[in-house]
Scaffold this motif. Structure first.
Motif, mmCIF file in Angstrom:
data_model
loop_
_atom_site.group_PDB
_atom_site.id
_atom_site.type_symbol
_atom_site.label_atom_id
_atom_site.label_comp_id
_atom_site.label_asym_id
_atom_site.label_seq_id
_atom_site.Cartn_x
_atom_site.Cartn_y
_atom_site.Cartn_z
ATOM 1 N N LEU A 115 -0.786 12.330 1.868
ATOM 2 C CA LEU A 115 -0.472 11.755 3.176
ATOM 3 C C LEU A 115 -1.694 11.897 4.073
ATOM 4 C CD1 LEU A 115 3.144 13.103 3.782
ATOM 5 C CD2 LEU A 115 2.502 10.767 3.256
ATOM 6 N N THR A 116 -2.213 10.772 4.528
ATOM 7 C CA THR A 116 -3.321 10.761 5.478
ATOM 8 C C THR A 116 -2.758 10.580 6.882
ATOM 9 O OG1 THR A 116 -3.599 8.359 5.475
ATOM 10 C CG2 THR A 116 -4.740 9.599 3.722
ATOM 11 N N PRO A 117 -3.574 10.724 7.920
ATOM 12 C CA PRO A 117 -3.074 10.417 9.268
ATOM 13 C C PRO A 117 -2.500 8.997 9.374
ATOM 14 C CG PRO A 117 -5.076 11.675 9.435
ATOM 15 C CD PRO A 117 -4.912 11.330 7.975
ATOM 16 N N LYS A 118 -3.097 8.045 8.656
ATOM 17 C CA LYS A 118 -2.562 6.672 8.646
ATOM 18 C C LYS A 118 -1.147 6.659 8.058
ATOM 19 C CE LYS A 118 -3.724 1.999 7.001
ATOM 20 N NZ LYS A 118 -2.436 1.568 6.581
ATOM 21 N N LYS A 123 4.104 5.475 7.804
ATOM 22 C CA LYS A 123 5.259 5.749 6.946
ATOM 23 C C LYS A 123 6.240 6.749 7.541
ATOM 24 C CE LYS A 123 2.603 4.801 2.769
ATOM 25 N NZ LYS A 123 1.993 5.383 1.567
ATOM 26 N N LYS A 124 5.752 7.621 8.425
ATOM 27 C CA LYS A 124 6.603 8.680 8.965
ATOM 28 C C LYS A 124 6.810 8.566 10.474
ATOM 29 C CE LYS A 124 6.643 10.701 4.896
ATOM 30 N NZ LYS A 124 7.811 10.604 4.043
ATOM 31 N N SER A 125 6.239 7.521 11.078
ATOM 32 C CA SER A 125 6.392 7.249 12.514
ATOM 33 C C SER A 125 5.889 8.387 13.405
ATOM 34 C CB SER A 125 7.857 6.929 12.861
ATOM 35 O OG SER A 125 8.280 5.788 12.143
#
Length: 188
Positions: A115-118, A123-125
Motif C-alpha cells: 500500500l502506497t500513499p496513492k 483504495k482506502k479513502s
C-alpha cells in the motif's frame, strides 16, 4: 504517510524480534525529506513487525507473516507512486537484507500486498494518503486533536485516529468509546 508491505514468507525468522526499527543512517535528513522537502528518501527508516515469534498461529507452520511500515511523504508531495512503487519496494527489501537478520527475505516471499500513499487515498479513502491524519506533531497529539463532538454542529460526532485521543488501535477504540458515551448522554 506510509509505504506498507504485508508479506507472507515461506520461512520462519525466529531470530528477528516481534518489533524491529531500522533507523536511517542519516535520520535527521530522512525526517526533513518526509516533512519538508517531501521526497522519497534513498535511505529510509522502517519498522518491521514479525508477530509469529510471539504467536506462531499467525502463519502456517514453518512460515511467517511480516508487516513493514516505511514513513514517507503524503500525497501533497506529488510523488508518482505508479512510477516509484517497485523501485522503492526494492530499496526497502535491500535495506532489510543488509541491516537485519532477514538476509534472504526477498527469495522467501510467497504473498505480498503493498500500500502506497496513492493506494491509501484511492483504495482506502484516506485524505492525501495521510495515514497519520491531520499532522503528526505535538499540536495534533492527544487532547490537542479535534474532539469527538464537533463544536460547530449539534449532534455531529467524529471518531478515529484523527480525533482525540489519537492514532493507533488502542486509542482509536478509546475514541469510539468517547464518542459513544457523548452520544448516549446527548440522547438521554
Amino acid at each position: 504517510s506510509t509505504f506498507m508491505m504485508y508479506l507472507g514468507l515461506k520461512k520462519e525468522y525466529l531470530s528477528t524480534p516481534h518489533h524491529t526499527i531500522v533507523f536511517s543512517e542519516d535520520y535527521h535528513k530522512n525526517v526533513i525529506e518526509i516533512f519538508e522537502t517531501k521526497k522519497l528518501s534513498s535511505n529510509p527508516s522502517l519498522y518491521i513487525q514479525n508477530p509469529c515469534v510471539t504467536d506462531d498461529s499467525l502463519a502456517p507452520a514453518g512460515k511467517s507473516a511480516v508487516y513493514i511500515l516505511v514513513p514517507v511523504p503524503n500525497n501533497t508531495s506529488g510523488i508518482d507512486w505508479d512510477k516509484e512503487k517497485e523501485t522503492f519496494r526494492d530499496l526497502v527489501l535491500d535495506t532489510i537484507s543488509k541491516r537485519t537478520e532477514m538476509k534472504d527475505i526477498r527469495e522467501n516471499i510467497e504473498e505480498e500486498i503493498i500500500l502506497t500513499p496513492k493506494d491509501w487515498q484511492d483504495k482506502k479513502s484516506v485524505y492525501y494518503g495521510a495515514t497519520f491524519n491531520l499532522a503528526h506533531n505535538i499540536g495534533q497529539m492527544l487532547y490537542l486533536r479535534p474532539h469527538n463532538r464537533f463544536e460547530e454542529y449539534d449532534n455531529c460526532y467524529i471518531v478515529g485516529g484523527g480525533t482525540h485521543p489519537g492514532s493507533g488501535l488502542p486509542t482509536i477504540y478509546e475514541s469510539a468509546k468517547i464518542s459513544v458515551s457523548l452520544l448516549e448522554k446527548d440522547l438521554e
